[in-house]
Enzyme design. Structure first.
Site, PDB file in Angstrom:
ATOM      1  CB  SER A 126      87.488  82.580 -20.657  1.00 13.11           C
ATOM      2  OG  SER A 126      86.887  83.839 -20.835  1.00 13.11           O
ATOM      3  CG  PHE A 185      83.537  97.386 -19.732  1.00  9.07           C
ATOM      4  CD1 PHE A 185      83.802  97.275 -18.378  1.00  9.07           C
ATOM      5  CD2 PHE A 185      84.429  96.813 -20.626  1.00  9.07           C
ATOM      6  CE1 PHE A 185      84.924  96.601 -17.917  1.00  9.07           C
ATOM      7  CE2 PHE A 185      85.556  96.131 -20.176  1.00  9.07           C
ATOM      8  CZ  PHE A 185      85.800  96.028 -18.822  1.00  9.07           C
ATOM      9  CE1 TYR A 221      82.870  81.340 -23.183  1.00 12.64           C
ATOM     10  CE2 TYR A 221      83.145  83.717 -23.109  1.00 12.64           C
ATOM     11  CZ  TYR A 221      83.543  82.452 -22.723  1.00 12.64           C
ATOM     12  OH  TYR A 221      84.610  82.299 -21.882  1.00 12.64           O
ATOM     13  CB  SER A 222      77.208  86.448 -21.894  1.00 12.08           C
ATOM     14  OG  SER A 222      77.108  87.638 -21.133  1.00 12.08           O
ATOM     15  CG  ASN A 223      83.372  87.544 -20.692  1.00 14.95           C
ATOM     16  OD1 ASN A 223      84.000  86.532 -20.448  1.00 14.95           O
ATOM     17  ND2 ASN A 223      83.520  88.215 -21.824  1.00 14.95           N
ATOM     18  N   GLY A 360      91.099  80.959 -23.340  1.00 14.98           N
ATOM     19  CA  GLY A 360      90.910  82.261 -22.734  1.00 14.98           C
ATOM     20  C   GLY A 360      91.735  83.326 -23.417  1.00 14.98           C
TER      21      GLY A 360
END
Length: 404
Positions: A126, A185, A221-223, A360
């Site tokens: 990240s 996913f 928090y979201s990718n 990350g």
């Protein structure tokens, strides 16, 4: 292998290595603050001129700094951290007080017992988000996008995209579901590790789940946000994001060993990344195609490059004053030691003062890179174990710097 990957971190939240999709970070009420900055073992060495040298690029280098002694203490702390955490290996960089140290401990390849080197390449997860946010701010400065634009202006298929601003994508206040929390996913990624994911596929996974909250009404928090951010900068610039990163960030910052995996040709030298299953190391270096991380986490880099990047990001080399103020406009972010999140940037308190950077985690790797402006100290740690705690090692190296 699938059991290791399914229960370990994919692309970690800023500030702490969390489980898949940052699930242990519950959505939090939004609390915006507007203050900017004011608010193998033993393979280390200091500086390009040899152990104990002052940083030649630091005009304010203190003449009485014992770089040799500092080097030995930092290397000892890194060695101890690798042993204590039972890591395969780690690399670190420290720049402070006119000294620049690069060190490594452990192995880059456990099977062949290849010693880790200070300039080895790692997946950095990240930390990629800081690079993408910098691109968005550059385009904002040129009038090619506005942070207050609706993302629907640039990207189709985003749930409530007409209500979500570019700013909310960049500071994780959009409320969009994190695609890495989707069982669908993981099932697909582990059934076919070679599958090349498109951003549209990843956004569609997130769109199939309910949002965490209304846009701007909390922090989660979201990718997914940074997959969309990559699409936004491509649409606003008319250029592929990999080419844009290289032309606008990587080359201007003189990052000789950094690339976006999956968007550019790979550079040889990536160390092996590992998970643990029943106490044994499992090689997960290439367990999933890097397109699954994309602009949320597919960057590959070194400790030296990341240390240089955050210094140049924060000293005005890459961004102007107005963009730096946007970068460091914080929302409350309850992410471990992180207490504020700007635009692709974390803020945390430390014994060196307020630090800015990012953490990350991605399959096989964890990372942490921070710069404390007031003390002019930078620390980057890269680890080749997905359950490793790179942030803890940053703190342990910080302790060395403040010891009398």
């Amino acid at each position: 292998m699938s059991r290791v990957l399914r229960r370990t971190a994919f692309i970690a939240c800023a500030g702490v290595a969390l489980l898949i999709g940052c699930g242990s970070s519950s959505p939090a009420p939004l609390d915006r603050a507007t203050d900017a900055h004011g608010g193998g073992v033993g393979s280390g060495g200091v500086g390009s001129a040899g152990a104990g040298s002052a940083d030649p690029g630091d005009a304010n280098a203190a003449p009485d700094v014992d770089c040799d002694g500092l080097s030995a203490e930092l290397q000892g702390a890194l060695d101890a951290a690798v042993e204590a955490q039972r890591l395969p290996g780690a690399a670190a960089a420290v720049s402070t007080g006119g000294c620049r140290w690069l060190g490594a401990a452990g192995v880059a390849d456990a099977e062949d017992n290849v010693a880790m080197q200070p300039d080895d390449l790692f997946r950095v997860g990240s930390i990629t988000k800081s690079f993408v946010a910098a691109l968005a701010l550059m385009l904002h400065a040129e009038g090619r996008l506005s942070l207050d634009d609706a993302v629907s202006r640039y990207v189709d298929g985003v749930p409530r995209g007409e209500q979500i601003s570019v700013r909310q994508i960049l500071n994780h206040t959009s409320g969009l579901f994190d695609f890495t929390s989707c069982d669908e996913f993981w099932s697909a990624a582990l059934d076919d590790p070679t599958h090349r994911w498109t951003p549209a596929e990843l956004v569609a996974l997130a769109a199939s789940k309910p949002p965490y909250f209304e846009p701007g009404q909390g922090f989660a928090y979201s990718n997914t946000n940074y997959i969309i951010a990559g699409l936004v900068v491509e649409a606003a610039s008319g250029e592929p994001v990999g080419e844009l990163l290289r032309a606008r960030v990587i080359e201007p910052a003189e990052l000789a060993h950094t690339y976006l995996d999956g968007a550019e040709a790979a550079v040889p030298g990536l160390v092996h990344g590992y998970g643990r299953s029943r106490g044994q190391l499992v090689d997960t270096t290439s367990a999933i195609d890097p397109s699954a991380a994309g602009t949320a986490g597919a960057l590959v880099s070194t400790t030296g490059d990341l240390t240089r990047f955050y210094r140049k990001l924060l000293d005005g080399t890459l961004l102007g004053p107005a963009e730096l103020a946007e970068l460091t406009t914080w929302v409350d972010a309850p992410l471990g030691e992180v207490n504020g999140y700007g635009l692709g940037l974390s803020r945390r308190e430390s014994q060196l003062g307020v630090e800015y950077g990012h953490d990350g985690s991605i399959w096989g790797f964890t990372s942490s890179s921070y710069h404390a402006i007031d003390s002019d100290a930078s620390i980057t740690v890269l680890v080749n174990l997905e359950s490793g705690d790179a942030g803890r090692i940053v703190d342990e190296l910080s302790n060395v710097l403040i010891m009398p």
